[in-house]
Structures are given as C-alpha cells and as structure tokens.
Design a protein around this motif. Sequence first.
Motif, PDB file in Angstrom:
ATOM      1  N   LYS A 277       0.802  -1.199  -0.138  1.00 37.85           N
ATOM      2  CA  LYS A 277       0.012  -0.052   0.150  1.00 37.85           C
ATOM      3  C   LYS A 277       0.927   1.099  -0.158  1.00 37.85           C
ATOM      4  O   LYS A 277       1.409   1.697   0.960  1.00 37.85           O
ATOM      5  CB  LYS A 277      -1.097   0.057   1.051  1.00 37.85           C
TER       6      LYS A 277
ATOM      7  N   ARG B 146       0.933  -0.534 -11.334  1.00 35.63           N
ATOM      8  CA  ARG B 146       0.072  -0.799  -9.999  1.00 35.63           C
ATOM      9  C   ARG B 146      -0.727  -1.904  -9.930  1.00 35.63           C
ATOM     10  O   ARG B 146      -1.837  -2.352  -9.409  1.00 35.63           O
ATOM     11  CB  ARG B 146      -1.022   0.433 -10.134  1.00 35.63           C
ATOM     12  N   LYS B 147      -0.466  -3.026 -10.845  1.00 32.93           N
ATOM     13  CA  LYS B 147      -1.168  -4.385 -11.029  1.00 32.93           C
ATOM     14  C   LYS B 147      -1.099  -5.040  -9.818  1.00 32.93           C
ATOM     15  O   LYS B 147      -2.043  -5.559  -9.246  1.00 32.93           O
ATOM     16  CB  LYS B 147      -0.416  -5.176 -12.079  1.00 32.93           C
ATOM     17  N   ASN B 148      -0.126  -5.056  -8.891  1.00 34.59           N
ATOM     18  CA  ASN B 148       0.054  -5.961  -7.758  1.00 34.59           C
ATOM     19  C   ASN B 148       0.052  -5.279  -6.630  1.00 34.59           C
ATOM     20  O   ASN B 148       0.587  -5.392  -5.460  1.00 34.59           O
ATOM     21  CB  ASN B 148       1.112  -7.218  -7.815  1.00 34.59           C
ATOM     22  N   ALA B 149      -0.098  -3.797  -6.343  1.00 28.41           N
ATOM     23  CA  ALA B 149      -0.199  -2.990  -5.472  1.00 28.41           C
ATOM     24  C   ALA B 149      -1.229  -1.889  -5.253  1.00 28.41           C
ATOM     25  O   ALA B 149      -1.868  -1.625  -6.429  1.00 28.41           O
ATOM     26  CB  ALA B 149       1.210  -2.199  -5.367  1.00 28.41           C
ATOM     27  N   ASP B 150      -1.365  -1.270  -4.300  1.00 33.62           N
ATOM     28  CA  ASP B 150      -2.556  -0.197  -3.898  1.00 33.62           C
ATOM     29  C   ASP B 150      -1.633   1.123  -3.891  1.00 33.62           C
ATOM     30  O   ASP B 150      -0.852   1.296  -2.985  1.00 33.62           O
ATOM     31  CB  ASP B 150      -3.404  -0.352  -2.677  1.00 33.62           C
ATOM     32  N   VAL B 151      -1.755   1.899  -4.745  1.00 34.22           N
ATOM     33  CA  VAL B 151      -0.839   3.184  -5.224  1.00 34.22           C
ATOM     34  C   VAL B 151      -1.675   4.258  -4.909  1.00 34.22           C
ATOM     35  O   VAL B 151      -2.824   4.565  -5.768  1.00 34.22           O
ATOM     36  CB  VAL B 151      -0.010   3.176  -6.325  1.00 34.22           C
ATOM     37  N   GLU B 152      -1.397   5.161  -3.899  1.00 36.30           N
ATOM     38  CA  GLU B 152      -1.988   6.620  -3.882  1.00 36.30           C
ATOM     39  C   GLU B 152      -0.656   7.429  -4.474  1.00 36.30           C
ATOM     40  O   GLU B 152       0.144   7.640  -4.023  1.00 36.30           O
ATOM     41  CB  GLU B 152      -2.429   7.180  -2.541  1.00 36.30           C
TER      42      GLU B 152
END
Length: 240
Positions: free
Chosen positions: A188, A211-217
């Motif tokens: 995250k 962003r395929k395998n992660a939650d990106v802000e």
Amino acid sequence: MAQTEAQRSFQWQDETVIEIHSDEDIARIDEIFDPLLEAAPEGETVRAPVHAVVFVDTVDALKNAVSRFDAIGDEVTTFEFRFMAPVDNSEEEIHLHQVEGVPARLILSGVGDKPVNVPLLRFDLRAAAVQIQNLSWDGGSLPMSYVHANVSQYFEMKDVTVSNNRYDSKQEPDASPMFDIEPSDGAKLLARFENVSFSHNAVHSLVYIPRKNADVELQKKNLTFQENVCFPGSCASLGE
C-alpha cells in the motif's frame, strides 16, 4: 470523510541523527545497535532508531559513502546520502538495498538553495521508504533509469528538476523510464511528487509506477512538464 493533506502525509519514527565523518561515528551507532541485537531473539531482524548521514562532494566520497552503507546500512532505520556539491560521473549503478524485516528508509538529498546536479548517477534502491530531495538530473545521456526504486510504503520526489536529458533513439529497445518506481507485491504505497519539474527531455519515459499488484495513492503538488519528448508516446502520465 476525506482525509486532509496533513492527515495523509507520511510520518516516520523518532530517530537519533548521527553524521558519519569517522570511525568514531560508526562506533556511536554500534553502541546503540549492539545491545538491541544481543537482546533480540535469534534470527530476528533489528535496527537502531538512527538516521545516519554520509556526505558526498566527489566521486571518491560517493564510493566511500557506499562502503559505509554496505558496512552499517542494515543497522539503522534511515540512511541518507547528502550531496554537498555536484557529482557528474559514475562508473556503475549504485545499489543500495535494505534487507526486509524492520522497515527502513533511504534518502538522497542535496544541500543548497537550488538542487544539486547529479546527471550521470544511477541508483538501484530498495527500502520501505525512499525520499529524493533537492537534486537535479540535468544534461545526462544514459539509455537507462536514473533511479529504480523498489518500495513498500512511501516514495517521494521533492524539489527535484529533471531537464535536458537525452536517450539515444538507436538504443530505445534497451531504454527504461528515467524514474522507475516499483511497489512491492501487495504494498500500500503513497507516492508523492512536490515541486518537481520535467523539461526538455527526449527519453523513453519520465516516471513509471506499475499498479498491478499494489495499492498506489498518488499525490501531486507543483508538478510540471515542459517540452518533453518520449519515444513510446505521452510523457505526461503523472500530470493527467
């Protein structure tokens, strides 16, 4: 209810700042780290709550700083490379990898009223948090990433200028983004860009964050693009 900017800003733990000028400063870090290691269960990763700072003003000083990191980088929670003057040449990519276990932070920073230029330095970084502050990549010509960062919590570029960089179009198949930010699997990640300028670059791409395998802000403040040319297509993916 939406969070305010202050609530969403990245916070790091309290640390003792130790500037490394000599072996005596390394001994100060060991005095904090060694008792923690002795008290930890066998096999447990520990770090001293220390923000270690090394100073760079020449290529030789950079090599010495990397040697310091190799020696004690896994003992501290933060390791900072502080650039006091431009450094414009490097023989190879600089690998700075923090081992997993206790979250650790890497900082690349410049000292002065304007960003310190490091046009030919390339970094391969791995840490929970990576911060790049007050640096400039101006006038480089490498067909590869200036910064590749594998991060799990936080990535920051602040007060950074990236300008007049050229990648040879004949080497385009082997080229990569100038700043390649790779979130750890399942991370995250908060990625923040503040007072960052990309201008007059002719490169493969500027910044890439899969962003395929992660939650990106993604947070952006004063992020500008001016007259950039990217070989695959648009350069403004972070400006949209």
